[in-house]
Write a protein that holds these residues in place. Structure first.
Motif, PDB file in Angstrom:
ATOM      1  N   GLU A 105      -0.408   8.809   3.567  1.00 12.33           N
ATOM      2  CA  GLU A 105      -1.609   8.078   3.179  1.00 12.33           C
ATOM      3  C   GLU A 105      -1.511   7.758   1.690  1.00 12.33           C
ATOM      4  N   LYS A 106      -1.692   6.502   1.350  1.00 12.32           N
ATOM      5  CA  LYS A 106      -1.610   6.090  -0.053  1.00 12.32           C
ATOM      6  C   LYS A 106      -3.014   5.792  -0.571  1.00 12.32           C
ATOM      7  N   LEU A 107      -3.423   6.545  -1.584  1.00 10.12           N
ATOM      8  CA  LEU A 107      -4.723   6.373  -2.223  1.00 10.12           C
ATOM      9  C   LEU A 107      -4.475   6.096  -3.708  1.00 10.12           C
ATOM     10  N   GLY A 108      -4.356   4.817  -4.062  1.00  4.99           N
ATOM     11  CA  GLY A 108      -3.987   4.474  -5.414  1.00  4.99           C
ATOM     12  C   GLY A 108      -2.562   4.927  -5.684  1.00  4.99           C
ATOM     13  N   GLU A 109      -2.397   5.738  -6.722  1.00  8.78           N
ATOM     14  CA  GLU A 109      -1.085   6.285  -7.051  1.00  8.78           C
ATOM     15  C   GLU A 109      -0.790   7.566  -6.283  1.00  8.78           C
ATOM     16  N   ASP A 110      -1.796   8.077  -5.601  1.00  8.18           N
ATOM     17  CA  ASP A 110      -1.640   9.347  -4.889  1.00  8.18           C
ATOM     18  C   ASP A 110      -1.057   9.115  -3.501  1.00  8.18           C
ATOM     19  N   LYS A 111      -0.158  10.011  -3.083  1.00  8.17           N
ATOM     20  CA  LYS A 111       0.421   9.961  -1.743  1.00  8.17           C
ATOM     21  C   LYS A 111       0.149  11.283  -1.047  1.00  8.17           C
ATOM     22  N   ARG A 112      -0.426  11.213   0.145  1.00  7.42           N
ATOM     23  CA  ARG A 112      -0.788  12.414   0.880  1.00  7.42           C
ATOM     24  C   ARG A 112      -0.131  12.397   2.256  1.00  7.42           C
ATOM     25  N   PRO A 113       0.791  13.304   2.511  1.00  7.58           N
ATOM     26  CA  PRO A 113       1.450  13.338   3.824  1.00  7.58           C
ATOM     27  C   PRO A 113       0.585  14.034   4.876  1.00  7.58           C
ATOM     28  N   TRP A 114       0.624  13.503   6.076  1.00 10.88           N
ATOM     29  CA  TRP A 114      -0.067  14.073   7.232  1.00 10.88           C
ATOM     30  C   TRP A 114       0.952  14.309   8.344  1.00 10.88           C
ATOM     31  N   ARG A 115       0.718  15.338   9.132  1.00 13.33           N
ATOM     32  CA  ARG A 115       1.539  15.569  10.316  1.00 13.33           C
ATOM     33  C   ARG A 115       0.691  15.277  11.552  1.00 13.33           C
TER      34      ARG A 115
END
Length: 273
Positions: A105-115
């Motif tokens: 998931e890309k939120l601006g410059e932040d990247k959050r991985p999900w399984r």
């Protein structure tokens, strides 16, 4: 899109489903990426689980160096792709065994991985496979995963709205059936039902591809990290809004204990056998 997925079941769990025979060494892997080894069942040998490398190398390639655009197959465009169309016509279909996959998931410059997982502990992506022969007659086998339009569970995370084609259990033998028409095979490339899927946040460590210089294959990649949930109910239709934090007061009210969704034993969020 599916560039990274997991297969962490024990060997006995992998082969007991349909009486498979395992060819070669098996080792659980929580971070299968392009060029890594995956475990595949082909239409040519539907009772054998074999090792192949992720990312198609066509039979007529000049080397086994993989083209990084050859790991996913858009089901709507497969017949227009010279790398994939002949393989589908030849019924080089395969099951790509897995127990989860990652999306970011890309939120601006932040990247959050999900399984993402489903109601079955081990399942199969729809795939195609290929065999390339080197100058010494050695075979190098590779595979790619079909993708389709994402369901809501994946689409809320994946910015391009794609997901891997996950086959229902009863569809796995159908996908390997060489007598089916191309249209019949492609009719199976549809989004998996939302009510049979779940997702949870994992550490940003999962964003890194494992290399020889820096291994990233620890089973800790599968662990859930605490995060404010995007949804009250992952199986409902409504997406909850994130509530703003309450201002502190002189006499703060007692807060209700927060509930969390812990990772259950064997990473089976559905409690299935």
């Amino acid at each position: 899109m599916c560039a990274r997925y997991t297969l962490t079941a024990e060997e006995k769990e992998l082969i007991k489903q349909q009486g498979y025979t395992l060819r070669g060494e098996y080792q659980p892997d929580p971070n299968i990426a392009i060029t890594d080894v995956g475990f595949i069942v082909t239409s040519d040998e539907p009772d054998v689980v074999q090792r192949m490398h992720f990312g198609i190398v066509p039979p007529d390639a000049t080397s086994k160096n993989v083209d990084f655009s050859s790991f996913n197959i858009r089901s709507e465009e497969v017949l227009d792709k010279p790398t994939f169309e002949p393989l589908l016509r030849q019924r080089k279909t395969c099951l790509v065994l897995a127990d989860g996959f990652y999306e970011t998931e890309k939120l601006g410059e932040d990247k959050r991985p999900w399984r993402f997982v489903i109601e079955r502990k081990i399942f199969a992506f729809a795939g195609l496979w290929s065999e390339w022969i080197d100058e010494h007659g050695e075979a190098y086998r590779t595979y790619a995963i079909f993708t389709c339009k994402a369901n809501q569970t994946v689409g809320e995370i994946h910015e391009k709205g794609r997901m891997p084609v996950i086959l229902h259990k009863f569809e796995e033998k159908t996908w390997l059936n060489k007598k089916l028409s191309v249209d019949e095979l492609l009719s199976l490339c549809v989004p998996y039902p939302d009510n049979k899927m779940n997702r949870y946040r994992v550490s940003k460590k999962a964003l890194a591809v494992s290399t020889k210089a820096k291994r990233n294959k620890g089973l800790g990649l599968l662990e859930e990290v605490k995060d404010e949930p995007r949804q009250e109910n992952l199986f409902g239709d409504e997406v909850s809004k994130v509530r703003p934090r309450e201002e502190k007061t002189v006499a703060p009210k007692k807060k209700k204990p927060k509930t969390s969704r812990p990772l259950p034993p064997d990473n089976d969020l559905f409690g299935s056998q």
